[in-house]
Design a protein around this motif. Structure first.
Motif, short mmCIF file in Angstrom:
data_model
loop_
_atom_site.label_atom_id
_atom_site.label_comp_id
_atom_site.label_asym_id
_atom_site.label_seq_id
_atom_site.Cartn_x
_atom_site.Cartn_y
_atom_site.Cartn_z
N LEU A 5 -6.44 29.11 -125.39
CA LEU A 5 -5.67 30.08 -124.60
C LEU A 5 -5.83 29.73 -123.12
N ARG A 6 -4.70 29.65 -122.44
CA ARG A 6 -4.70 29.39 -121.00
C ARG A 6 -3.84 30.42 -120.32
N GLY A 7 -4.07 30.62 -119.03
CA GLY A 7 -3.24 31.60 -118.34
C GLY A 7 -3.38 31.56 -116.85
N GLN A 16 -0.76 43.73 -111.70
CA GLN A 16 -1.10 42.32 -111.83
C GLN A 16 -0.46 41.78 -113.11
N ILE A 17 -0.06 40.52 -113.05
CA ILE A 17 0.61 39.87 -114.17
C ILE A 17 -0.25 38.70 -114.64
N PHE A 18 -0.43 38.63 -115.95
CA PHE A 18 -1.10 37.49 -116.58
C PHE A 18 -0.09 36.79 -117.46
N ARG A 19 0.10 35.50 -117.24
CA ARG A 19 1.01 34.69 -118.07
C ARG A 19 0.14 33.78 -118.93
N LEU A 20 0.21 33.98 -120.25
CA LEU A 20 -0.68 33.28 -121.17
C LEU A 20 0.09 32.34 -122.09
N GLN A 53 4.85 33.03 -124.38
CA GLN A 53 4.53 31.64 -124.70
C GLN A 53 3.34 31.52 -125.66
N ILE A 54 2.94 32.64 -126.26
CA ILE A 54 1.85 32.63 -127.23
C ILE A 54 2.39 32.11 -128.57
N ASP A 55 1.69 31.13 -129.14
CA ASP A 55 2.12 30.55 -130.41
C ASP A 55 1.62 31.33 -131.62
#
Length: 115
Positions: A5-7, A16-20, A53-55
């Motif tokens: 997992l990256r973000g 706040q926004i987290f894009r993972l 974008q999470i698989d």
């Protein structure tokens, strides 16, 4: 060892926004919950998680999302989740789509934040 997992984190004035990207599973869940939870405590407490974008997400990932929603609410904030069809399907299987506040876009998530 691979990172499943990256973000990125983007802090705005009121949220706040987290894009993972990657996998939100039993392997990545403890770190995910700890890091995002720490940022919720740091503020702002309104959070948008972009999971489009999470698989893959498993039950431990869903459990972490539930815990983070509760943490945001405890801190007088909210948590919006921007999702994709795979994540949406997994969430709907356990009937958490209303509780987890699923959104189809970042714009919808921003518009759904408490005023």
């Amino acid at each position: 060892m691979t990172v499943s997992l990256r973000g990125t984190r983007d802090v705005q004035k009121k949220y706040q926004i987290f894009r993972l990207t990657g996998l939100l599973d039993a392997f990545s869940e403890p770190t995910f919950r700890k890091v995002i939870g720490g940022y919720i405590d740091e503020g702002p407490a309104d959070v948008i998680l972009v999971l489009s974008q999470i698989d893959f997400i498993d039950s431990s990932g869903l459990g972490a999302l539930v815990q983070l929603v509760k943490k945001a609410q405890t801190n007088k904030g909210s948590l919006q989740i921007v999702t994709n069809p795979r994540v949406t399907q997994t969430v709907k299987l356990v009937r958490l789509e209303k509780f987890l506040s699923l959104q189809t876009s970042v714009e919808d998530a921003v518009n759904n934040l408490p005023k």
